[in-house]
Design a protein around this motif. Sequence first.
Motif, PDB file in Angstrom:
ATOM      1  N   SER A 397      83.164  40.222 -31.266  1.00 35.59           N
ATOM      2  CA  SER A 397      81.854  40.699 -30.813  1.00 35.59           C
ATOM      3  C   SER A 397      81.777  42.204 -31.054  1.00 35.59           C
ATOM      4  O   SER A 397      82.789  42.870 -31.284  1.00 35.59           O
ATOM      5  N   ASP A 398      80.572  42.755 -30.987  1.00 33.46           N
ATOM      6  CA  ASP A 398      80.423  44.200 -31.208  1.00 33.46           C
ATOM      7  C   ASP A 398      81.166  44.992 -30.145  1.00 33.46           C
ATOM      8  O   ASP A 398      81.744  46.046 -30.421  1.00 33.46           O
ATOM      9  N   PHE A 399      81.170  44.475 -28.912  1.00 26.52           N
ATOM     10  CA  PHE A 399      81.923  45.137 -27.854  1.00 26.52           C
ATOM     11  C   PHE A 399      83.419  45.147 -28.186  1.00 26.52           C
ATOM     12  O   PHE A 399      84.104  46.165 -28.058  1.00 26.52           O
ATOM     13  N   THR A 604      83.687  52.220 -18.593  1.00 30.13           N
ATOM     14  CA  THR A 604      82.382  52.666 -18.072  1.00 30.13           C
ATOM     15  C   THR A 604      81.304  52.567 -19.140  1.00 30.13           C
ATOM     16  O   THR A 604      80.258  53.194 -19.036  1.00 30.13           O
ATOM     17  N   GLN A 605      81.577  51.771 -20.194  1.00 31.99           N
ATOM     18  CA  GLN A 605      80.639  51.651 -21.300  1.00 31.99           C
ATOM     19  C   GLN A 605      79.405  50.845 -20.911  1.00 31.99           C
ATOM     20  O   GLN A 605      79.378  50.161 -19.894  1.00 31.99           O
ATOM     21  N   THR A 606      78.390  50.912 -21.726  1.00 35.82           N
ATOM     22  CA  THR A 606      77.149  50.193 -21.484  1.00 35.82           C
ATOM     23  C   THR A 606      77.367  48.678 -21.551  1.00 35.82           C
ATOM     24  O   THR A 606      78.328  48.195 -22.159  1.00 35.82           O
ATOM     25  N   LEU A 611      73.449  48.336 -27.985  1.00 35.43           N
ATOM     26  CA  LEU A 611      74.102  49.639 -28.021  1.00 35.43           C
ATOM     27  C   LEU A 611      75.542  49.530 -28.517  1.00 35.43           C
ATOM     28  O   LEU A 611      76.043  50.427 -29.201  1.00 35.43           O
ATOM     29  N   HIS A 612      76.235  48.440 -28.184  1.00 30.40           N
ATOM     30  CA  HIS A 612      77.580  48.215 -28.726  1.00 30.40           C
ATOM     31  C   HIS A 612      77.518  48.144 -30.253  1.00 30.40           C
ATOM     32  O   HIS A 612      78.379  48.694 -30.954  1.00 30.40           O
ATOM     33  N   LYS A 613      76.495  47.504 -30.751  1.00 31.74           N
ATOM     34  CA  LYS A 613      76.321  47.386 -32.204  1.00 31.74           C
ATOM     35  C   LYS A 613      76.116  48.763 -32.822  1.00 31.74           C
ATOM     36  O   LYS A 613      76.718  49.093 -33.864  1.00 31.74           O
TER      37      LYS A 613
END
Length: 642
Positions: A397-399, A604-606, A611-613
């Motif tokens: 996944s992008d994350f 603490t990321q979104t 936004l990960h992408k």
Amino acid sequence: MERIKFYSEYDMESGININKIIDFINNYQNKDIPELDNINGVLEYFNMIKFFEVEKFNRIIETNTKERINEVKNTLNKKIGKFIGAHKSNGFLHFYAEVDINYKKDFWELVDKYSIYMNIDSAEFKHFLNNSDFHYSAILQFKKTVNYFDEILREHILQDNKGAEQLLRKYIYNENEKEVFLPHSLTEEDKEKILINYIESELPETNYLEMIVNFPSNSQLKIRDRIKLLAKRRYSEEIEKILSGSNSIKYKTGVSVKYPADQKESVIYKENGRVFECSVSRKWIVNNLDYNTLWNNFIHIFDFFDDQMRLNLVSKPNEIGVFERIITSNFDHLYKDTSAFKRKDMMSTLQTNSYMHLLSSYQIRFEDMIEWFFNKYLLEEFGINNYIVKMPTNASSDFEKCRAILPEIESILKQFNLYLEDGEIDQELLQISSSHLFFKDCKSSVQKKYVYPVEGKIDQASFLLFSDQSGIFYLPNLGEKYKNFYHLLRSEKIKLNDFKEFQIKRIEWLIENEFLYIDKNGFIKILNHTRIILFCDLYYNEVISYWNCHPVLRKEIDILIDEKILEIDNSLFTKGEQDYLDYHLNKTKFSNSLDLRNSYLHGTQTTDDELHKMNYLLFLKLIVIIIVKINDDLCIKAIRES
């Protein structure tokens, strides 16, 4: 006649004022120096004394007068003291209304230096602070006066809705600004109250709200996260008001990238209204799908780098607009993410994204290009073995990709440092190391990699020659044809008498300091073209890549290094590139950093998948930059050793 005024040792009007002082001394014997009958005369004498206290000015004055400077200085001091003695008990503050505008600050300096504040009644001082024509910030530069009226000033700042601006000036402005002294009685609770009052005030400035949000955590002023959140929400409200107000103007501004199949030129850049367009020939891409060319496209097509392999994407001072410069110039803890920087950032991100999608349609995976560079290209071109880089797979996944790629970025740089230290990459040694590598510590394989101006050596000359704010390149008959004085010099035959007096003084300074000369026909000429070319490059780019310069320029650089005008640095990245990388990944230097490395590292990321992408795309762009810098470094080393 305009009164004598001391601004600084380096002010270009100093010569005019020194001549006035010389005339003053030559026209009066010590005993005949006039008595003072008004406050502006006192402040003029006060300013004259400041010139005597600068050694080089003192020598000039003494050489051109028959008087001994100490005697003149003592006489002036006595005249000032006599005036103060006669009036200090009679409401000295009432003189402020009579002070010339250029002497307003000098008035408070006089009050502080001669301890006049001790004779000012507290009630009188309180009344004066409430005067609508005066702002107490002028007093905060003078420590003794602030300490004397400590409690009164504390109360006044607490009642002032804009008191937060003084706090920020105290704890945030850089060392080039005059120091701000706050009352000692001002408590941490007081400071928090001042910040809240400002945030909740009727018309807070959005730039100050943004400063509170991005306030550095290592400052002496501690701002709690709750206060920062309060400021952030108010900032959003004010921005929304500006954008939705009936008197506002909304601009559609942005960037676009396209790949037309029938375009003959490899790339075309143009502005279409307020949209900056990059048009890349699809035919060029399709006919050159080898990895070497695909990597070079970031240099020659997308303009990530210039001809010296300096990153074009960094924030540059000369690209900052006049109003942005006023707002941001004094805040070193903030990265200058100006409108010009944001446009470059948007363009480079869109170029990377569109390029990846285009290549994928030809079964070329961008991550494979990265692995090829480290695992194959470096071995074949430079004999570097055991450089291991593994990129995330498409199944992630992008994350997950973001979490996986960040350690690889650091590993890439650590492996390069190990190679430079040992001539090989020991993977076991790499695995043992757990310390974080800072971008400023990334080494270069060559000596004399970058060249910077020594601080203060060429600032004045560069401003006069290359700045669009210098004021000496405008001639009425030419209008706004030229953007700076250097541009004017290269294009027109000009003489000193073509200019106004204030311009002539500045041009004469350039002549006296051997940047220009007057030829036999009276025309103004550049004394050393090679040197000025280098200074121009440094003005616009802040750094020069020594080995990517022409040999003639390198020869002049060596002379300037010997003269201690330039200095060298042997890092992989320029200082601007280090700041650029720090801005995106961590808060080591800038409190408005995106801090993406730490947010993913500490969880603490979104939670926004989109936004990960975008973040993953950003990380890939940073690896592109690192790859080009490593390749350039190794190419320079190989050429020098061949």
